[in-house]
Design a protein around this motif. Structure first.
Motif, PDB file in Angstrom:
ATOM      1  N   ASP A  30      21.337  44.355  27.031  1.00 56.02           N
ATOM      2  CA  ASP A  30      21.483  45.605  27.771  1.00 56.02           C
ATOM      3  C   ASP A  30      22.964  45.898  28.022  1.00 56.02           C
ATOM      4  O   ASP A  30      23.670  45.096  28.641  1.00 56.02           O
ATOM      5  CB  ASP A  30      20.737  45.512  29.103  1.00 56.02           C
ATOM      6  N   PRO A  31      23.457  47.057  27.564  1.00 49.37           N
ATOM      7  CA  PRO A  31      24.886  47.369  27.745  1.00 49.37           C
ATOM      8  C   PRO A  31      25.295  47.492  29.208  1.00 49.37           C
ATOM      9  O   PRO A  31      26.440  47.182  29.557  1.00 49.37           O
ATOM     10  CB  PRO A  31      25.075  48.695  27.004  1.00 49.37           C
ATOM     11  N   LYS A  32      24.404  47.916  30.085  1.00 45.09           N
ATOM     12  CA  LYS A  32      24.721  48.010  31.509  1.00 45.09           C
ATOM     13  C   LYS A  32      24.923  46.620  32.112  1.00 45.09           C
ATOM     14  O   LYS A  32      25.812  46.417  32.947  1.00 45.09           O
ATOM     15  CB  LYS A  32      23.623  48.765  32.275  1.00 45.09           C
ATOM     16  N   VAL A  33      24.101  45.671  31.693  1.00 47.27           N
ATOM     17  CA  VAL A  33      24.245  44.303  32.182  1.00 47.27           C
ATOM     18  C   VAL A  33      25.552  43.715  31.659  1.00 47.27           C
ATOM     19  O   VAL A  33      26.305  43.083  32.413  1.00 47.27           O
ATOM     20  CB  VAL A  33      23.028  43.436  31.773  1.00 47.27           C
ATOM     21  N   LYS A  34      25.856  43.940  30.386  1.00 44.49           N
ATOM     22  CA  LYS A  34      27.120  43.457  29.821  1.00 44.49           C
ATOM     23  C   LYS A  34      28.309  44.035  30.573  1.00 44.49           C
ATOM     24  O   LYS A  34      29.269  43.319  30.870  1.00 44.49           O
ATOM     25  CB  LYS A  34      27.234  43.847  28.343  1.00 44.49           C
ATOM     26  N   GLU A  35      28.244  45.314  30.879  1.00 42.56           N
ATOM     27  CA  GLU A  35      29.339  45.986  31.581  1.00 42.56           C
ATOM     28  C   GLU A  35      29.592  45.353  32.951  1.00 42.56           C
ATOM     29  O   GLU A  35      30.726  45.032  33.298  1.00 42.56           O
ATOM     30  CB  GLU A  35      29.007  47.470  31.746  1.00 42.56           C
ATOM     31  N   ARG A  36      28.533  45.163  33.709  1.00 44.30           N
ATOM     32  CA  ARG A  36      28.743  44.606  35.046  1.00 44.30           C
ATOM     33  C   ARG A  36      29.137  43.133  34.978  1.00 44.30           C
ATOM     34  O   ARG A  36      29.907  42.663  35.813  1.00 44.30           O
ATOM     35  CB  ARG A  36      27.543  44.855  35.946  1.00 44.30           C
ATOM     36  N   MET A  37      28.663  42.408  33.984  1.00 44.51           N
ATOM     37  CA  MET A  37      29.086  41.016  33.822  1.00 44.51           C
ATOM     38  C   MET A  37      30.580  40.954  33.501  1.00 44.51           C
ATOM     39  O   MET A  37      31.286  40.059  33.979  1.00 44.51           O
ATOM     40  CB  MET A  37      28.256  40.318  32.749  1.00 44.51           C
ATOM     41  N   GLN A  38      31.056  41.888  32.711  1.00 43.39           N
ATOM     42  CA  GLN A  38      32.473  41.947  32.380  1.00 43.39           C
ATOM     43  C   GLN A  38      33.308  42.254  33.627  1.00 43.39           C
ATOM     44  O   GLN A  38      34.353  41.654  33.833  1.00 43.39           O
ATOM     45  CB  GLN A  38      32.723  42.992  31.284  1.00 43.39           C
ATOM     46  N   THR A  85      22.146  51.629  37.824  1.00 41.87           N
ATOM     47  CA  THR A  85      20.996  51.535  36.935  1.00 41.87           C
ATOM     48  C   THR A  85      20.389  50.141  37.093  1.00 41.87           C
ATOM     49  O   THR A  85      21.097  49.143  36.956  1.00 41.87           O
ATOM     50  CB  THR A  85      21.411  51.749  35.463  1.00 41.87           C
ATOM     51  N   LYS A  86      19.097  50.087  37.372  1.00 43.46           N
ATOM     52  CA  LYS A  86      18.429  48.787  37.540  1.00 43.46           C
ATOM     53  C   LYS A  86      18.186  48.192  36.157  1.00 43.46           C
ATOM     54  O   LYS A  86      17.127  48.362  35.565  1.00 43.46           O
ATOM     55  CB  LYS A  86      17.118  48.925  38.305  1.00 43.46           C
ATOM     56  N   ALA A  87      19.201  47.507  35.677  1.00 43.34           N
ATOM     57  CA  ALA A  87      19.129  46.863  34.364  1.00 43.34           C
ATOM     58  C   ALA A  87      19.065  45.362  34.572  1.00 43.34           C
ATOM     59  O   ALA A  87      19.832  44.804  35.347  1.00 43.34           O
ATOM     60  CB  ALA A  87      20.353  47.237  33.533  1.00 43.34           C
ATOM     61  N   MET A  88      18.165  44.719  33.860  1.00 43.54           N
ATOM     62  CA  MET A  88      18.010  43.273  33.990  1.00 43.54           C
ATOM     63  C   MET A  88      18.073  42.633  32.613  1.00 43.54           C
ATOM     64  O   MET A  88      17.827  43.279  31.595  1.00 43.54           O
ATOM     65  CB  MET A  88      16.682  42.918  34.662  1.00 43.54           C
ATOM     66  N   ASP A  89      18.400  41.364  32.595  1.00 44.88           N
ATOM     67  CA  ASP A  89      18.472  40.566  31.381  1.00 44.88           C
ATOM     68  C   ASP A  89      18.235  39.119  31.807  1.00 44.88           C
ATOM     69  O   ASP A  89      18.656  38.739  32.908  1.00 44.88           O
ATOM     70  CB  ASP A  89      19.865  40.717  30.737  1.00 44.88           C
ATOM     71  N   PRO A  90      17.577  38.325  30.963  1.00 44.54           N
ATOM     72  CA  PRO A  90      17.340  36.924  31.353  1.00 44.54           C
ATOM     73  C   PRO A  90      18.621  36.159  31.692  1.00 44.54           C
ATOM     74  O   PRO A  90      18.588  35.232  32.498  1.00 44.54           O
ATOM     75  CB  PRO A  90      16.654  36.324  30.121  1.00 44.54           C
ATOM     76  N   LYS A  91      19.764  36.546  31.116  1.00 46.49           N
ATOM     77  CA  LYS A  91      21.015  35.844  31.396  1.00 46.49           C
ATOM     78  C   LYS A  91      21.751  36.403  32.612  1.00 46.49           C
ATOM     79  O   LYS A  91      22.752  35.855  33.025  1.00 46.49           O
ATOM     80  CB  LYS A  91      21.919  35.889  30.171  1.00 46.49           C
ATOM     81  N   SER A  92      21.255  37.484  33.151  1.00 42.79           N
ATOM     82  CA  SER A  92      21.882  38.081  34.330  1.00 42.79           C
ATOM     83  C   SER A  92      21.591  37.222  35.553  1.00 42.79           C
ATOM     84  O   SER A  92      20.506  36.668  35.691  1.00 42.79           O
ATOM     85  CB  SER A  92      21.342  39.497  34.551  1.00 42.79           C
ATOM     86  N   GLU A  93      22.554  37.144  36.444  1.00 43.65           N
ATOM     87  CA  GLU A  93      22.360  36.412  37.694  1.00 43.65           C
ATOM     88  C   GLU A  93      22.051  37.357  38.850  1.00 43.65           C
ATOM     89  O   GLU A  93      21.943  36.921  39.991  1.00 43.65           O
ATOM     90  CB  GLU A  93      23.605  35.580  37.996  1.00 43.65           C
ATOM     91  N   ALA A  94      21.918  38.638  38.545  1.00 48.59           N
ATOM     92  CA  ALA A  94      21.627  39.633  39.586  1.00 48.59           C
ATOM     93  C   ALA A  94      20.175  39.510  40.037  1.00 48.59           C
ATOM     94  O   ALA A  94      19.270  39.360  39.220  1.00 48.59           O
ATOM     95  CB  ALA A  94      21.890  41.034  39.046  1.00 48.59           C
TER      96      ALA A  94
END
Length: 147
Positions: A30-38, A85-94
């Motif tokens: 998910d590009p939103k998850v990547k963005e916030r991780m960055q 945006t409520k974006a989730m990914d298994p690697k996200s810690e949110a």
């Protein structure tokens, strides 16, 4: 210790941290998850610079502290918008609690900006005192909203 030796001493641990963070981003779709991780990775880097100066006052460099503070202010203002945006990914810690308690989460992001703005980069004592507020703001958000 000569300044270049200190830089080399700090470079390896920081490179390892960056590599670990980079691996955590591998496979995130998910590009939103990547963005916030960055954004969070960059916040970690800026706080690392300031934290190192707080722990090792002899390493204080006002220009570097000013730049890290500026980065932290700029990046902290991106935290809440990056989570709209409520974006989730298994690697996200949110945690989903972010969106369930949006007003509190957004207020905690503002608290980080406020703490960064309050940091005085001109002296080791100013950096150390400011890091107490920054650490509190980071921990205050990570505890309820990060796995």
């Amino acid at each position: 210790m000569p300044r270049h030796s200190l830089c080399l001493t700090l470079a390896l641990p920081l490179a390892l941290i960056a590599a670990t963070a980079s691996l955590a981003h591998d496979g995130v779709k998910d590009p939103k998850v990547k963005e916030r991780m960055q954004i969070m990775k960059q916040i970690k880097a800026a706080t690392g610079v300031l934290g190192s100066m707080a722990k090792h006052p002899a390493s204080h460099d006002a220009d570097e502290a000013r730049a890290a503070r500026s980065d932290l202010i700029r990046l902290s203002k991106k935290v809440a918008p990056s989570f709209t945006t409520k974006a989730m990914d298994p690697k996200s810690e949110a945690r989903p609690a972010i969106w369930n308690n949006w007003d509190d989460f957004a207020a905690r992001a503002v608290a980080l900006t406020t703490a960064a703005e309050a940091l005085d980069p001109t002296s080791p004592q100013g950096v150390a005192a400011g890091m107490a507020g920054i650490g509190g703001a980071c921990g205050g958000c990570h505890k309820p909203y990060r796995d």
